[in-house]
Scaffold this motif. Sequence first.
Motif, mmCIF file in Angstrom:
data_model
loop_
_atom_site.group_PDB
_atom_site.id
_atom_site.type_symbol
_atom_site.label_atom_id
_atom_site.label_comp_id
_atom_site.label_asym_id
_atom_site.label_seq_id
_atom_site.Cartn_x
_atom_site.Cartn_y
_atom_site.Cartn_z
ATOM 1 N N GLY A 1 0.677 -1.296 0.074
ATOM 2 C CA GLY A 1 -0.046 -0.181 0.081
ATOM 3 C C GLY A 1 0.575 1.149 -0.160
ATOM 4 N N LYS A 2 2.179 1.192 -0.022
ATOM 5 C CA LYS A 2 2.956 2.264 -0.052
ATOM 6 C C LYS A 2 3.792 2.364 -1.321
ATOM 7 C CE LYS A 2 2.839 2.999 5.096
ATOM 8 N NZ LYS A 2 3.744 3.081 6.377
ATOM 9 N N LYS A 3 4.213 3.604 -1.824
ATOM 10 C CA LYS A 3 5.184 3.672 -2.924
ATOM 11 C C LYS A 3 6.627 3.638 -2.585
ATOM 12 C CE LYS A 3 6.629 7.114 -6.213
ATOM 13 N NZ LYS A 3 6.432 8.660 -6.627
ATOM 14 N N LYS A 4 7.260 2.715 -3.361
ATOM 15 C CA LYS A 4 8.825 2.301 -2.894
ATOM 16 C C LYS A 4 9.468 2.809 -4.288
ATOM 17 C CE LYS A 4 11.988 -1.225 -1.760
ATOM 18 N NZ LYS A 4 12.363 -2.700 -1.400
ATOM 19 N N VAL A 5 10.206 3.694 -4.134
ATOM 20 C CA VAL A 5 11.275 3.940 -5.034
ATOM 21 C C VAL A 5 12.551 2.903 -5.171
ATOM 22 C CG1 VAL A 5 12.515 6.008 -6.043
ATOM 23 C CG2 VAL A 5 10.739 6.400 -4.741
ATOM 24 N N LEU A 6 12.693 2.579 -6.535
ATOM 25 C CA LEU A 6 13.666 1.805 -6.905
ATOM 26 C C LEU A 6 14.842 2.350 -7.934
ATOM 27 C CD1 LEU A 6 11.267 -1.246 -8.273
ATOM 28 C CD2 LEU A 6 12.177 -0.665 -5.842
ATOM 29 N N ASN A 7 15.018 3.581 -7.889
ATOM 30 C CA ASN A 7 15.925 4.405 -8.591
ATOM 31 C C ASN A 7 17.425 3.720 -8.301
ATOM 32 O OD1 ASN A 7 13.907 5.880 -9.350
ATOM 33 N ND2 ASN A 7 14.606 7.960 -8.383
ATOM 34 N N LYS A 8 18.043 3.809 -9.280
ATOM 35 C CA LYS A 8 19.572 3.507 -9.142
ATOM 36 C C LYS A 8 20.250 4.865 -9.356
ATOM 37 C CE LYS A 8 18.945 -0.708 -10.061
ATOM 38 N NZ LYS A 8 17.568 -0.886 -10.241
#
Length: 431
Positions: free
Chosen positions: A108-115
């Motif tokens: 239910g939460k946004k997870k940022v996967l940026n390199k």
Amino acid sequence: MPKKEGKHADMGKDGPAQCKRAKVEAGCSPSVMSFENPDSLFESLISPIKQEVFFREYWEQKPLLVQRNNPLLAAYYQSLFQLSDLKELCGRGLYYGRDLNICRCVNGKKKVLNKEGKVNYMQLKKDFDQKKATIQFHQPQRFKVFILQLEGEKHWRLYKPTVHLAREYNVESEDRIGNPTHEFILKPGDLLYFPRGTIHQADTPPGISYSTHVTISTYQNNSWGDFLLDAIPALVFDTAKEDVALRTSIPRKLLMQVDVADSTKKLSSLLRRLADRLENTRELRSSDMKKDFIMNRLPPCLGCDSDTLTPGGKFPRIDSKIRLQFRDHAVITVEPDQENSDEIRREMVYVYHSLKNKRETHMMGTEDDTANEEGTPQQTHGLRFPLSYLDALKQIWCSSSVNVKELNLASDEEKENLALSLWTECLIEVI
């Protein structure tokens, strides 16, 4: 704007209400996206809804869903972007964080996967294919929003705002949201509009490999409250020149008091004096909002092969007839002289324009942003004149054409200098 936590919602016994829909049936002839000017582009985006109908019935009031039930119209918006464009964009040099985010919804939460650093296309494709991540290009969708479905399908749920036309972005808990008011599937060629503050949730339906859409966010910080914050200081400044009540000192120790209730009556009286002046003079100056709008506006669209604008045509003389060019790309403001650091700063007239703004870096987090955070002002394009030039500038702005010799200035030299300055910036032409 508020956004719902979680990915699923109980629809209730009666189910969600139907969103107002405008359907384009197969018998309708396909419309063509028009890029001639802002009005024609917007009309083609919301077609078949007419512009006047949209602003009268939907803008800041309720969601609108346009469904194009015609196979010929499935590619209606694909000239804007397709997933196949991604490889070419990566080759131009995109950076994580600045240009795009890779993210997923986890519990239910946004997870940022940026390199770190520059985007690698193969890594990006791996995140997209294997991790089922969302590729989010900037700018963020925080304000009034248009969703244009390009490819694939998207399952949308809309919820009643907890704050109508909310100014702040926040995440609302499940128990505050309730059931969806609208639920639907966006297919290629469809459009969805919802006002600022509408709580929304979207996911790709099972069995759909991917979905791409364009989010158009508009009218950021353009409320009446924002306008008053910009315009009231100048109104107070002008009124104080003539009204001694505004020049009278505040009570001693007022700034140290916890309870200032005794001063509210006086403040209310002063606000009424400001309102009276506004009614009588009908003048309300805005400078920062105008400047910000022009600084961040795209330059005029002159065609793909057009070079930077340069002055052309006849040279303006005292006997010339002139007219304003690019009226929607230039503003007039009155503000303190920015080049005079003396304690007493006289007011000057500034003409700002967007003719030299860079289309290729528009609204992209460039290196200039770092300088701005450190206090260096962004570059503005325009001209600076004495306050005595204001009436002549208003003549040019408010007329379809005007003779240089009829400009409201004291001498022919001033009239020619004003016309030449505007012509040099490509703001007028001689007819």
